[in-house]
Design an enzyme around this catalytic site. Structure first.
Site, PDB file in Angstrom:
ATOM      1  N   PHE A   1       8.456  -3.247  -1.523  1.00  0.00           N
ATOM      2  CA  PHE A   1       9.408  -2.304  -0.936  1.00  0.00           C
ATOM      3  C   PHE A   1       8.663  -1.365   0.014  1.00  0.00           C
ATOM      4  CE2 PHE A   1      11.773  -4.275  -4.071  1.00  0.00           C
ATOM      5  CZ  PHE A   1      11.273  -4.045  -5.341  1.00  0.00           C
TER       6      PHE A   1
ATOM      7  N   ASP B   1       7.579   1.355   1.637  1.00  0.00           N
ATOM      8  CA  ASP B   1       7.802   2.813   1.567  1.00  0.00           C
ATOM      9  C   ASP B   1       6.620   3.523   2.202  1.00  0.00           C
ATOM     10  OD1 ASP B   1       6.435   3.833  -1.627  1.00  0.00           O
ATOM     11  OD2 ASP B   1       5.720   2.446  -0.134  1.00  0.00           O
TER      12      ASP B   1
ATOM     13  N   ASP C   1       4.045  -4.579  -6.388  1.00  0.00           N
ATOM     14  CA  ASP C   1       4.509  -3.327  -5.771  1.00  0.00           C
ATOM     15  C   ASP C   1       4.536  -2.203  -6.799  1.00  0.00           C
ATOM     16  OD1 ASP C   1       7.004  -1.479  -5.573  1.00  0.00           O
ATOM     17  OD2 ASP C   1       6.508  -1.996  -3.518  1.00  0.00           O
TER      18      ASP C   1
END
Ligand SMILES: Nc1nc2c(c(CN[C@H]3C=C[C@H](O)[C@@H]3O)cn2[C@@H]2O[C@H](COP(=O)(O)O)[C@@H](O)[C@H]2O)c(=O)[nH]1
Length: 321
Positions: free
Chosen positions: A227, A229, A296
């Site tokens: 993800f 970020d 992750d």
């Protein structure tokens, strides 16, 4: 169209052209070997519900419980708001997760679609008891989710999840098709690049909370990427697995904002996605079956645990991560 294939392909493309961010091949192998050593001794498996700040009422032993939707409603609101905390000093993901957990415990109907469709700034302030950066966008994004669920899915996130028929790629497609606030893609040198971070983390959180069963069952969960970020690139750069150009490194150290959609921002995100794909392939080649989302979570958790020791993360004002 398979959005997960598009994310992998387009981030790999950006990574191949990237000038401000590079993968250090030797450090990637070193980091993977180091992890494999540790994993052999003590296999790392994170249980989503074990994070005290998460709401989860799933009793995994009872199949009927894995089809209840209160936890899914919580995760939808969580990942509608799960972005860009850094402008508010001291605000962390934990405050968001815990705040929403307390709201739902106090009022199990708080996240029903008709309630979401009419949230106000005051509602959100009551939910968290503190300032949230970009509050007007956060209100708009929550209202959008409630309004769309009412208009297209009889107000039910469970109906949308079941419509995906246990396919993560289909659920990401539904989320990004119907909720415009989740359309996390940009254009890099004239070519569209996809990240879909909050749509993917929504699926990842469902899978984690429901432990791969019921509303969290996805036959293609392996296809989810990490993800993209601002935490994971921060930890990967501190581990020297990815390297920033001197110009970019200086801007980040000086806490200068990296503009949304700039080559620098897109290269940070795309190289991070591609790097975790490479790590996952390395682990799998060495008989360590880990999903990109599990790698992750590990990297994110490591970053959270070292917050005070890490150099600053990049700062981009966005609604996507
Ligand atoms: N790549 C990645 N990014 C993640 C998460 C999570 C939540 N993780 C929990 C959920 C499942 C696991 O059990 C984790 O405990 C939040 N974020 C992002 O970080 C930023 C917030 O950071 P900070 O300012 O330090 O709170 C913000 O962009 C937020 O969207 C993750 O897992 N992976």
């Amino acid at each position: 169209m398979d959005p997960l294939a598009l994310i992998r392909e387009t981030t790999a493309y950006v990574s191949s052209l990237s000038t401000h961010v590079k993968i250090n091949e030797q450090e990637l192998v070193r980091e993977c070997e180091d992890f494999l050593e540790k994993h052999k001794i003590k296999p790392h498996k994170e249980i989503w519900a074990d994070n005290w700040f998460h709401y989860c009422d799933i009793d995994i032993e009872h199949e009927s419980s894995t089809f209840t939707d209160l936890t899914a409603k919580y995760i939808l609101v969580l990942d509608t708001l799960n972005f860009c905390f850094w402008p508010e000093e001291g605000l962390e993901y934990e405050h968001l997760a815990r705040g929403l957990k307390n709201v739902l415990i106090a009022n199990p109907k708080a996240f029903d679609a008709d309630q979401l469709a009419k949230v106000t700034t005051e509602t959100l302030h009551n939910w968290f008891g503190r300032e949230l950066p970009n509050i007007s966008e956060r209100v708009r994004l929550v209202r959008e989710v409630g309004t769309v669920l009412l208009a297209h899915f009889n107000g039910s996130i469970k109906e949308m999840i079941l419509a995906a028929k246990n396919k993560a790629s289909v659920l990401v497609d539904l989320i990004t098709s119907y909720f415009w606030g989740f359309r996390d893609s940009a254009v890099y040198r004239g070519k569209q690049v996809f990240f879909y971070k909050r749509a993917q983390i929504f699926v990842g959180d469902l899978w984690g909370a429901y432990q791969g069963r019921g509303l969290g069952k996805f036959d293609d969960i392996k296809q989810l990427t990490m993800f993209a970020d601002y935490r994971v690139p921060q930890i990967l750069e501190s581990l020297k697995v990815i390297e920033y150009s001197p110009e970019l490194k200086k801007m980040i150290e000086q806490k200068q904002e990296i503009p949304y959609g700039s080559e620098m921002e897109l290269e940070i995100r795309a190289v991070t996605v591609h790097c975790v794909e490479r790590m996952r392939d390395y682990f799998n080649k060495h008989h360590c079956e880990l999903l990109a989302l599990e790698i992750d979570w590990m990297l994110w958790g490591r970053g959270e645990a070292m917050l005070d020791k890490l150099p600053p993360h990049h700062r981009t004002l966005t609604i996507f991560y």
